[in-house]
Scaffold this active site. Structure first.
Site: not given
Length: 406
Positions: A210-211
């Site tokens: 993810g980020n």
């Protein structure tokens, strides 16, 4: 010399959601607004006059005959900086659309020359009825902002669109409209799609790639567009924020889910703003059970595949007159990388952010340079994310084709 408090007329019609409006009133008064509550007669069956008077600090009346010497049925609308009706029932919307003036609230609506916002709340069948939809269209055509209701639990066991949005988000809507003053809602009659948050690409049932995107900028764009009169579809990936008032929120998880939702919503959209941080890659192999750590052994490499490029696909599939806006989060050679991306994605505008530790992600402020396909460049100094959102919508509005005449 102290400046005058902004004057807000808070209209309340006869819906069970009236109890939620007490929280909206508290937020308005505590943030320095002078609020006069004008309920309909039947609204007092849900929340009584003493409650409204105590929370607002002002007298409360439903009748044009109270305090006739002050001519309240004219003065309230003339002196207001904002008229905000919540909840707005189907009956109230109908009376406002047809210009009836049979109580103090409807008289105030006719005399108001300031922005007027309606926050409908009713059962789904009433909201979706052709008569209500026609009344909403009439009000919007006259310049009023009608906030789309939220979806969720209604009276009893019913669930669907028609729920009054969260009071905190209604307050934000009121604040955004007041900030713009008497400017006409320049996105009225438009459908805009905004993406927000960060996609997650699963490795196994407990892990993902993810980020750091929080969704704050995308939500600011959605909130601001609604305050400027637009119908807003917000495609939100893994965001822990309350739904903005006036936006239809479509929750998604992965890049592929976002692609499907954005392309579907973009079919009739006047503008699409891709503010989400979409993962460029996804794991090739998804493990159906948790990946275990083997003693003394190195972990297996994670093979990656490219995710679909949603922004580029939007550029390829755009319909005539549609405005496409992308975001670019860069760490190095920010403007050079941004200009290359703008050309590659075939967007009309690209909002270029420099990102890194303590920059942009999760912060309430932002700074950017907005590049245009026409060679333009607009620098936005660091400030609230809603300020950047307003600049984006200013640039979008200037590029939209005129709406067809009625």
């Amino acid at each position: 010399m102290t400046s005058r408090k902004p004057r807000v007329v808070l209209g309340v019609s006869a819906g069970i959601a009236a109890y939620k409006v007490c929280e909206l009133l508290r937020r308005l008064t505590e943030s320095g607004h002078d609020v006069t509550v004008v309920p309909t007669r039947d609204a007092l069956r849900f929340v009584g006059e003493p409650t409204w008077a105590a929370l607002s600090g002002n007298p409360v009346s439903t009748e044009v005959w109270d305090g006739v010497a002050r001519v309240p049925h004219v003065r309230l609308g003339q002196d207001a900086d904002l008229v905000f009706v919540a909840p707005a029932t189907a009956d109230l919307l109908a009376r406002a659309a047809h210009g009836l003036a049979d109580d103090l609230l409807t008289n105030t609506l006719l005399t108001a020359r300031c922005p007027v916002v309606f926050a409908p709340a009713m059962h789904t069948e009433m909201w979706e009825h052709p008569a209500t939809r026609a009344n909403v269209a009439t009000l919007r055509a006259r310049g009023a902002i009608v906030v789309e209701p939220a979806s969720g639990r209604l009276t009893g066991k019913d669930t669907g669109p028609g729920r009054l949005p969260d009071p905190a988000e209604l307050f934000e809507a009121a604040r955004r409209v007041l900030d713009r003053g008497a400017v006409q809602p320049d996105l009225a009659g438009r459908h805009v799609v905004v993406s927000a948050g960060g996609t997650r690409e699963p490795l196994d049932p407990v892990r993902f790639i993810g980020n750091r995107s929080s969704g704050l900028q995308g939500y600011a764009l959605a909130r601001t567009a609604a305050a400027r009169g637009a119908r807003v579809t917000l495609v939100a990936a893994n965001v822990a924020l309350p739904d903005p008032a006036g936006a239809r929120v479509v929750p998604v998880g992965s890049a592929e889910e976002m692609r499907k939702a954005v392309l579907e919503a973009a079919g009739d959209a006047d503008a699409v703003v891709m503010a989400a941080a979409v993962a460029d890659f996804r794991p090739v192999d998804y493990r159906g059970s948790k990946i275990k750590k083997a003693e003394g052994a190195e972990p297996e490499p994670i093979r990656l595949a490219k995710n679909p490029d949603i922004l580029a696909e939007l550029g390829e599939r755009r319909r005539a007159g549609q405005v496409i806006v992308g975001f670019a989060a860069e760490t190095d050679d920010v403007l050079a990388n941004g200009r290359a991306k703008l050309a590659r994605k075939r967007s009309d505008l690209l909002v270029v952010n420099q990102v890194g530790e303590d920059l942009t992600f999760g912060r309430p402020d932002n700074a950017a340079v907005i590049l245009g396909a026409d060679g333009s460049s607009t620098e936005v100094e660091r400030g609230a994310k809603e300020a950047l959102a307003d600049v984006v919508w200013d640039l979008v509005a200037a590029r939209l084709d005129p709406l067809p005449a009625d």
